[in-house]
Scaffold this motif. Structure first.
Motif, PDB file in Angstrom:
ATOM      1  N   ASP A   1       0.843  -1.211   0.000  1.00  0.00           N
ATOM      2  CA  ASP A   1       0.000   0.000   0.000  1.00  0.00           C
ATOM      3  C   ASP A   1       0.870   1.250   0.000  1.00  0.00           C
ATOM      4  OD1 ASP A   1       0.405  -0.855   2.963  1.00  0.00           O
ATOM      5  OD2 ASP A   1      -0.236   1.217   3.133  1.00  0.00           O
ATOM      6  N   ALA A   2       2.050   1.162   0.626  1.00  0.00           N
ATOM      7  CA  ALA A   2       2.943   2.319   0.703  1.00  0.00           C
ATOM      8  C   ALA A   2       3.758   2.488  -0.582  1.00  0.00           C
ATOM      9  CB  ALA A   2       3.861   2.197   1.914  1.00  0.00           C
ATOM     10  N   THR A   3       4.254   1.394  -1.157  1.00  0.00           N
ATOM     11  CA  THR A   3       5.015   1.543  -2.414  1.00  0.00           C
ATOM     12  C   THR A   3       4.086   2.053  -3.519  1.00  0.00           C
ATOM     13  OG1 THR A   3       4.687  -0.768  -3.103  1.00  0.00           O
ATOM     14  CG2 THR A   3       6.662  -0.279  -1.817  1.00  0.00           C
ATOM     15  N   ARG A   4       2.829   1.586  -3.502  1.00  0.00           N
ATOM     16  CA  ARG A   4       1.842   1.999  -4.516  1.00  0.00           C
ATOM     17  C   ARG A   4       1.609   3.506  -4.482  1.00  0.00           C
ATOM     18  NH1 ARG A   4      -2.180  -1.449  -2.838  1.00  0.00           N
ATOM     19  NH2 ARG A   4      -1.303  -3.113  -4.089  1.00  0.00           N
ATOM     20  N   ARG A   5       1.651   4.067  -3.270  1.00  0.00           N
ATOM     21  CA  ARG A   5       1.417   5.515  -3.121  1.00  0.00           C
ATOM     22  C   ARG A   5       2.722   6.320  -3.111  1.00  0.00           C
ATOM     23  NH1 ARG A   5      -1.522   5.824   2.155  1.00  0.00           N
ATOM     24  NH2 ARG A   5      -0.680   3.723   2.435  1.00  0.00           N
TER      25      ARG A   5
ATOM     26  N   GLY B   1      10.092   6.817   0.317  1.00  0.00           N
ATOM     27  CA  GLY B   1      10.927   7.861   0.917  1.00  0.00           C
ATOM     28  C   GLY B   1      10.335   8.398   2.207  1.00  0.00           C
ATOM     29  N   GLY B   2       9.030   8.620   2.189  1.00  0.00           N
ATOM     30  CA  GLY B   2       8.362   9.160   3.382  1.00  0.00           C
ATOM     31  C   GLY B   2       8.487   8.232   4.578  1.00  0.00           C
ATOM     32  N   VAL B   3       8.283   6.947   4.338  1.00  0.00           N
ATOM     33  CA  VAL B   3       8.410   5.970   5.434  1.00  0.00           C
ATOM     34  C   VAL B   3       9.856   5.908   5.907  1.00  0.00           C
ATOM     35  CG1 VAL B   3       8.278   3.516   6.009  1.00  0.00           C
ATOM     36  CG2 VAL B   3       6.425   4.593   4.706  1.00  0.00           C
TER      37      VAL B   3
ATOM     38  N   GLY C   1       2.016  10.810  15.076  1.00  0.00           N
ATOM     39  CA  GLY C   1       3.450  10.850  14.802  1.00  0.00           C
ATOM     40  C   GLY C   1       4.031   9.521  14.407  1.00  0.00           C
ATOM     41  N   THR C   2       3.231   8.449  14.473  1.00  0.00           N
ATOM     42  CA  THR C   2       3.734   7.140  14.051  1.00  0.00           C
ATOM     43  C   THR C   2       3.498   6.952  12.542  1.00  0.00           C
ATOM     44  OG1 THR C   2       1.635   6.026  14.529  1.00  0.00           O
ATOM     45  CG2 THR C   2       3.257   6.139  16.322  1.00  0.00           C
ATOM     46  N   ILE C   3       4.224   5.990  11.985  1.00  0.00           N
ATOM     47  CA  ILE C   3       4.118   5.729  10.542  1.00  0.00           C
ATOM     48  C   ILE C   3       2.701   5.277  10.191  1.00  0.00           C
ATOM     49  CG2 ILE C   3       4.899   4.186   8.683  1.00  0.00           C
ATOM     50  CD1 ILE C   3       7.686   4.191  10.110  1.00  0.00           C
ATOM     51  N   ARG C   4       2.150   4.384  11.007  1.00  0.00           N
ATOM     52  CA  ARG C   4       0.826   3.869  10.674  1.00  0.00           C
ATOM     53  C   ARG C   4      -0.255   4.931  10.837  1.00  0.00           C
ATOM     54  NH1 ARG C   4       2.069  -2.109  13.195  1.00  0.00           N
ATOM     55  NH2 ARG C   4       2.496  -3.177  11.233  1.00  0.00           N
ATOM     56  N   LYS C   5      -0.126   5.788  11.837  1.00  0.00           N
ATOM     57  CA  LYS C   5      -1.089   6.888  11.975  1.00  0.00           C
ATOM     58  C   LYS C   5      -1.002   7.825  10.767  1.00  0.00           C
ATOM     59  CE  LYS C   5      -4.008   9.631  14.123  1.00  0.00           C
ATOM     60  NZ  LYS C   5      -5.347   9.182  14.533  1.00  0.00           N
ATOM     61  N   THR C   6       0.222   8.052  10.311  1.00  0.00           N
ATOM     62  CA  THR C   6       0.451   8.997   9.214  1.00  0.00           C
ATOM     63  C   THR C   6       0.017   8.421   7.867  1.00  0.00           C
ATOM     64  OG1 THR C   6       2.342   9.869  10.443  1.00  0.00           O
ATOM     65  CG2 THR C   6       2.226  10.430   8.092  1.00  0.00           C
ATOM     66  N   TYR C   7       0.331   7.147   7.637  1.00  0.00           N
ATOM     67  CA  TYR C   7       0.207   6.613   6.278  1.00  0.00           C
ATOM     68  C   TYR C   7      -0.733   5.417   6.091  1.00  0.00           C
ATOM     69  CZ  TYR C   7       4.397   9.343   5.034  1.00  0.00           C
ATOM     70  OH  TYR C   7       5.295  10.344   4.791  1.00  0.00           O
ATOM     71  N   ALA C   8      -1.001   4.623   7.138  1.00  0.00           N
ATOM     72  CA  ALA C   8      -1.699   3.352   6.905  1.00  0.00           C
ATOM     73  C   ALA C   8      -3.142   3.568   6.468  1.00  0.00           C
ATOM     74  CB  ALA C   8      -1.650   2.495   8.166  1.00  0.00           C
TER      75      ALA C   8
ATOM     76  N   SER D   1      -5.500   0.767   6.524  1.00  0.00           N
ATOM     77  CA  SER D   1      -6.369  -0.170   7.249  1.00  0.00           C
ATOM     78  C   SER D   1      -5.500  -1.096   8.085  1.00  0.00           C
ATOM     79  CB  SER D   1      -7.182  -1.003   6.251  1.00  0.00           C
ATOM     80  OG  SER D   1      -6.310  -1.859   5.528  1.00  0.00           O
ATOM     81  N   ILE D   2      -6.144  -1.969   8.871  1.00  0.00           N
ATOM     82  CA  ILE D   2      -5.377  -2.908   9.700  1.00  0.00           C
ATOM     83  C   ILE D   2      -4.523  -3.829   8.835  1.00  0.00           C
ATOM     84  CG2 ILE D   2      -7.246  -4.616   9.880  1.00  0.00           C
ATOM     85  CD1 ILE D   2      -6.274  -5.101  12.801  1.00  0.00           C
ATOM     86  N   GLU D   3      -4.984  -4.144   7.634  1.00  0.00           N
ATOM     87  CA  GLU D   3      -4.191  -4.991   6.736  1.00  0.00           C
ATOM     88  C   GLU D   3      -3.183  -4.143   5.949  1.00  0.00           C
ATOM     89  OE1 GLU D   3      -5.657  -8.464   4.213  1.00  0.00           O
ATOM     90  OE2 GLU D   3      -5.742  -6.757   2.835  1.00  0.00           O
ATOM     91  N   ALA D   4      -3.674  -3.125   5.281  1.00  0.00           N
ATOM     92  CA  ALA D   4      -2.808  -2.249   4.475  1.00  0.00           C
ATOM     93  C   ALA D   4      -2.205  -1.196   5.405  1.00  0.00           C
ATOM     94  CB  ALA D   4      -3.608  -1.613   3.344  1.00  0.00           C
ATOM     95  N   ASN D   5      -1.313  -1.674   6.296  1.00  0.00           N
ATOM     96  CA  ASN D   5      -0.816  -0.796   7.362  1.00  0.00           C
ATOM     97  C   ASN D   5       0.635  -0.374   7.156  1.00  0.00           C
ATOM     98  OD1 ASN D   5       0.330  -3.213   8.030  1.00  0.00           O
ATOM     99  ND2 ASN D   5      -0.517  -3.347  10.091  1.00  0.00           N
ATOM    100  N   SER D   6       1.043  -0.360   5.883  1.00  0.00           N
ATOM    101  CA  SER D   6       2.248   0.348   5.394  1.00  0.00           C
ATOM    102  C   SER D   6       3.598  -0.236   5.772  1.00  0.00           C
ATOM    103  CB  SER D   6       2.230   1.835   5.808  1.00  0.00           C
ATOM    104  OG  SER D   6       1.073   2.462   5.310  1.00  0.00           O
ATOM    105  N   VAL D   7       3.709  -0.829   6.963  1.00  0.00           N
ATOM    106  CA  VAL D   7       5.014  -1.349   7.395  1.00  0.00           C
ATOM    107  C   VAL D   7       4.885  -2.642   8.197  1.00  0.00           C
ATOM    108  CG1 VAL D   7       6.466   0.730   7.420  1.00  0.00           C
ATOM    109  CG2 VAL D   7       4.913   0.298   9.337  1.00  0.00           C
ATOM    110  N   HIS D   8       5.927  -3.432   8.122  1.00  0.00           N
ATOM    111  CA  HIS D   8       6.151  -4.566   9.022  1.00  0.00           C
ATOM    112  C   HIS D   8       7.410  -4.284   9.816  1.00  0.00           C
ATOM    113  CE1 HIS D   8       7.059  -8.625  10.486  1.00  0.00           C
ATOM    114  NE2 HIS D   8       8.302  -8.339  10.151  1.00  0.00           N
ATOM    115  N   GLY D   9       7.445  -4.735  11.042  1.00  0.00           N
ATOM    116  CA  GLY D   9       8.681  -4.702  11.822  1.00  0.00           C
ATOM    117  C   GLY D   9       8.774  -5.918  12.711  1.00  0.00           C
TER     118      GLY D   9
END
Ligand code: RTP
Ligand code: MG
Length: 140
Positions: A13-17, A21-23, A101-108, A110-118
């Motif tokens: 979801d993040a690469t598509r948008r 760089g932002g992440v 201020g978190t990545i998921r708050k900023t960019y995610a 949905s719970i599935e398309a939540n931009s990052v894994h860690g």
């Protein structure tokens, strides 16, 4: 606190948008250093293996489909207590619960398309890094 490594994925979801760089900027601003990075298209087998721990969960098939729906960027991050530093900047799994201020708050999305894994532990970080990277691809 020791300098350690963790494993990160910038999800489709993040690469598509065009948010690679932002992440990454948010990760770097949180004190993490990218010591390995590559953009890949995961295969179904790769995604199933990576998420094997979730194979009995109801969301497993959807999660695998999502993770192969477009390119991802896999990264090794280094920093003080890297697993925790990364989880802190990622925010809660569900963006509705994630702190400002978190990545998921900023960019995610949905719970599935939540931009990052860690990775969730030092032990799993090592397993996950080894799953995607050869030692010589990591330059600290
Ligand atoms: P991650 O492993 O991706 O860093 O995230 P996490 O620890 O916060 O979440 P985890 O419980 O390990 O779940 C892995 C990924 O599965 C998707 N998920 N979907 N539909 C659902 O209820 C649901 N629950 C989890 C998310 O993409 C989550 O990041
Ligand atoms: Mg997890």
């Amino acid at each position: 606190m020791a300098v350690t490594r963790t494993f990160s994925i910038i999800k489709p979801d993040a690469t598509r948008r065009n948010l690679t760089g932002g992440v990454t900027k948010m990760l770097e601003d949180a004190g993490l250093r990218v010591v390995a990075s590559k953009r890949i298209q995961m295969t179904k087998e790769q995604a199933e293996g990576f998420y094997a721990v979730h194979s009995e969960r109801p969301f497993f098939n959807d999660l695998v489909s999502f993770m192969i729906s477009g390119p991802v960027v896999v990264q090794v991050l280094e920093g003080e207590d890297a697993v925790k530093a990364n989880r802190d900047i990622m925010g809660a799994t569900n963006p509705a619960d994630a702190a400002e201020g978190t990545i998921r708050k900023t960019y995610a999305e949905s719970i599935e398309a939540n931009s990052v894994h860690g990775s969730d532990s030092d032990e799993n970080a090592k397993i996950e890094i080894d799953y995607f990277f050869k030692p010589e691809e990591i330059v600290g």
